[in-house]
Design an enzyme around this catalytic site. Structure first.
Site, mmCIF file in Angstrom:
data_model
loop_
_atom_site.group_PDB
_atom_site.id
_atom_site.type_symbol
_atom_site.label_atom_id
_atom_site.label_comp_id
_atom_site.label_asym_id
_atom_site.label_seq_id
_atom_site.Cartn_x
_atom_site.Cartn_y
_atom_site.Cartn_z
ATOM 1 N N ASN A 9 21.763 28.785 -69.370
ATOM 2 C CA ASN A 9 21.577 29.818 -68.348
ATOM 3 C C ASN A 9 21.072 29.104 -67.095
ATOM 4 O O ASN A 9 19.904 28.717 -67.020
ATOM 5 C CB ASN A 9 20.539 30.831 -68.867
ATOM 6 C CG ASN A 9 20.123 31.832 -67.804
ATOM 7 O OD1 ASN A 9 20.731 31.919 -66.742
ATOM 8 N ND2 ASN A 9 19.065 32.590 -68.098
ATOM 9 N N TRP A 10 21.976 28.931 -66.143
ATOM 10 C CA TRP A 10 21.606 28.165 -64.943
ATOM 11 C C TRP A 10 20.672 28.951 -64.024
ATOM 12 O O TRP A 10 20.097 28.386 -63.110
ATOM 13 C CB TRP A 10 22.862 27.770 -64.152
ATOM 14 C CG TRP A 10 23.745 26.774 -64.832
ATOM 15 C CD1 TRP A 10 23.573 26.208 -66.067
ATOM 16 C CD2 TRP A 10 24.957 26.197 -64.301
ATOM 17 N NE1 TRP A 10 24.600 25.329 -66.334
ATOM 18 C CE2 TRP A 10 25.462 25.310 -65.270
ATOM 19 C CE3 TRP A 10 25.667 26.361 -63.106
ATOM 20 C CZ2 TRP A 10 26.637 24.567 -65.071
ATOM 21 C CZ3 TRP A 10 26.837 25.632 -62.914
ATOM 22 C CH2 TRP A 10 27.315 24.741 -63.885
ATOM 23 N N LYS A 11 20.565 30.255 -64.249
ATOM 24 C CA LYS A 11 19.772 31.114 -63.346
ATOM 25 C C LYS A 11 20.268 30.904 -61.907
ATOM 26 O O LYS A 11 21.444 30.613 -61.709
ATOM 27 C CB LYS A 11 18.273 30.835 -63.524
ATOM 28 C CG LYS A 11 17.861 30.895 -65.009
ATOM 29 C CD LYS A 11 16.388 30.943 -65.240
ATOM 30 C CE LYS A 11 16.116 31.015 -66.735
ATOM 31 N NZ LYS A 11 14.701 31.114 -67.064
ATOM 32 N N HIS A 96 18.190 39.800 -69.703
ATOM 33 C CA HIS A 96 17.265 38.666 -69.648
ATOM 34 C C HIS A 96 15.894 39.163 -69.172
ATOM 35 O O HIS A 96 15.815 40.086 -68.355
ATOM 36 C CB HIS A 96 17.811 37.595 -68.699
ATOM 37 C CG HIS A 96 17.016 36.330 -68.761
ATOM 38 N ND1 HIS A 96 15.855 36.170 -68.051
ATOM 39 C CD2 HIS A 96 17.201 35.185 -69.468
ATOM 40 C CE1 HIS A 96 15.358 34.969 -68.321
ATOM 41 N NE2 HIS A 96 16.154 34.357 -69.176
ATOM 42 N N GLU A 98 13.902 38.109 -67.081
ATOM 43 C CA GLU A 98 13.723 38.122 -65.618
ATOM 44 C C GLU A 98 14.367 39.363 -65.012
ATOM 45 O O GLU A 98 13.863 39.932 -64.052
ATOM 46 C CB GLU A 98 14.292 36.822 -65.017
ATOM 47 C CG GLU A 98 13.361 35.646 -65.308
ATOM 48 C CD GLU A 98 14.054 34.313 -65.458
ATOM 49 O OE1 GLU A 98 15.204 34.151 -65.008
ATOM 50 O OE2 GLU A 98 13.417 33.398 -66.046
ATOM 51 N N GLU A 168 13.794 35.532 -76.809
ATOM 52 C CA GLU A 168 13.102 34.672 -75.866
ATOM 53 C C GLU A 168 11.699 35.214 -75.614
ATOM 54 O O GLU A 168 11.526 36.158 -74.833
ATOM 55 C CB GLU A 168 13.863 34.618 -74.533
ATOM 56 C CG GLU A 168 15.294 34.127 -74.687
ATOM 57 C CD GLU A 168 15.864 33.624 -73.356
ATOM 58 O OE1 GLU A 168 16.249 32.458 -73.306
ATOM 59 O OE2 GLU A 168 15.894 34.395 -72.392
ATOM 60 N N GLY A 174 10.356 28.864 -69.258
ATOM 61 C CA GLY A 174 10.056 28.073 -68.065
ATOM 62 C C GLY A 174 8.621 27.581 -67.993
ATOM 63 O O GLY A 174 8.169 27.096 -66.966
ATOM 64 N N SER A 213 11.935 27.192 -73.175
ATOM 65 C CA SER A 213 11.546 25.781 -73.144
ATOM 66 C C SER A 213 12.201 24.941 -74.249
ATOM 67 O O SER A 213 11.586 24.019 -74.788
ATOM 68 C CB SER A 213 10.028 25.628 -73.160
ATOM 69 O OG SER A 213 9.459 26.278 -72.035
ATOM 70 N N GLY A 234 17.410 27.399 -70.390
ATOM 71 C CA GLY A 234 17.325 27.516 -68.938
ATOM 72 C C GLY A 234 17.244 26.151 -68.285
ATOM 73 O O GLY A 234 18.245 25.454 -68.125
ATOM 74 N N GLY A 235 16.028 25.753 -67.930
ATOM 75 C CA GLY A 235 15.806 24.523 -67.157
ATOM 76 C C GLY A 235 16.546 23.300 -67.687
ATOM 77 O O GLY A 235 17.152 22.542 -66.908
HETATM 78 P P1 PGA Z 1 13.812 27.906 -70.115
HETATM 79 O O1 PGA Z 1 14.525 29.327 -69.892
HETATM 80 O O2 PGA Z 1 14.668 27.141 -71.080
HETATM 81 O O3 PGA Z 1 13.772 27.276 -68.751
HETATM 82 O O4 PGA Z 1 12.453 28.187 -70.672
HETATM 83 C C1 PGA Z 1 15.159 29.997 -70.949
HETATM 84 C C2 PGA Z 1 15.780 31.273 -70.455
HETATM 85 O O5 PGA Z 1 15.179 31.960 -69.609
HETATM 86 O O6 PGA Z 1 16.896 31.648 -70.883
#
Ligand code: PGA
Length: 257
Positions: A9-11, A96, A98, A168, A174, A213, A234-235
């Site tokens: 997930n590149w966000k 998600h 967010e 998640e 993050g 993470s 994500g990251g």
């Molecule tokens: P993260 O994000 O790997 O940066 O913790 C995961 C996500 O929000 O899908």
């Protein structure tokens, strides 16, 4: 046997130049699927078409980070399932944390989007997870049950394997704070058991991904747990070496299943 996935997930990250570098690194690192583990990236909407073109002929799939619950019409700023499919996306991340916390997406809204994705023939990756305060208050299972029940109630006869769940824990996203494999497994086992509301086969065949993470160094440990069927990353999905490392961890773990 249920499917396994590593999804990035590149966000709201990337640029045409950065994406080209990342995608060529991924193509070199994952020239073919191994141990049946699916891999996909979810770039921002504007880069979906170019990403799908860059990945044509590679085993790496493409997904979107969100989708509208509507088919078409006067919904400024929204993107439909058909449009996503038109530009080469086969998955959509839905709900998600967010989107839930920053943009006010409710369980009902997440459910409508999930129903739209299923109706349009797109695989929904439905995200659920508890806040840190909810975990500390002993509410984790209650929150997850509520999030799952909203979706399950709208899909009376769910097709086994037709939906992916991403667990998640919000406190792990993050933050560098990963749930330990054992802690994640305990929650995944609860989720799988709860999915029996959709039938035994549905529960057994639904891939439940872990997110929060995930990195190359902890991927294999997490994916070695019996009810963790991959990751939503994500990251660490923004760096080819890290994301390929996570894929390799998944191949090692799921190759033993
Ligand atoms: P993260 O994000 O790997 O940066 O913790 C995961 C996500 O929000 O899908």
């Amino acid at each position: 046997m249920r499917k396994t996935y590593v999804m990035g997930n590149w966000k709201m990250n990337g640029s045409r130049a950065a994406n080209a570098t990342l995608l060529s690194g991924l193509k070199a690192g994952v020239p073919a699927l191994r141990a049946g583990v699916e891999i996909a990236v979810c770039p921002p909407f504007v880069y979906l078409e170019a990403t799908a073109a860059a990945l044509a002929g590679s085993p790496i799939g493409v997904g979107a980070q969100d989708v509208s619950e509507y088919d078409k019409g006067a919904y400024t700023g929204e993107v439909s399932v058909a449009m996503l499919k038109d530009v080469g996306a086969t998955y959509a991340i839905i709900g998600h944390s967010e989107r839930r916390s920053l943009y006010g997406e409710t369980d009902a809204w997440v459910t409508q989007k999930t129903v739209a994705a299923l109706a349009g023939g797109m695989l929904p990756v439905v995200c659920i997870g508890e806040l840190e305060s909810e975990r500390e208050g002993g509410l984790t299972e209650k929150v997850l049950a509520r999030q799952l029940d909203a979706v399950l109630a709208a899909i009376p006869n769910p097709v086994p394997g037709g939906i992916v769940i991403a667990y998640e824990p919000v406190w792990a996203i993050g933050t560098g704070k990963t749930a330990t494999p054992e802690m994640a497994q305990e929650t995944h086992a609860f989720i799988r058991n709860h999915l029996k509301k959709g039938g035994e086969a549905f529960a057994a065949q639904t891939a439940v991904l872990y997110g929060g993470s995930v990195k190359a160094s902890n991927a294999e440990g997490l994916f070695s747990m019996p009810d963790i069927d991959g990751g939503l990353v994500g990251g660490a999905s923004l760096t080819a070496d890290e994301f390929v490392g996570i894929y390799n961890g998944a191949v090692a773990a799921f190759g033993r299943r």
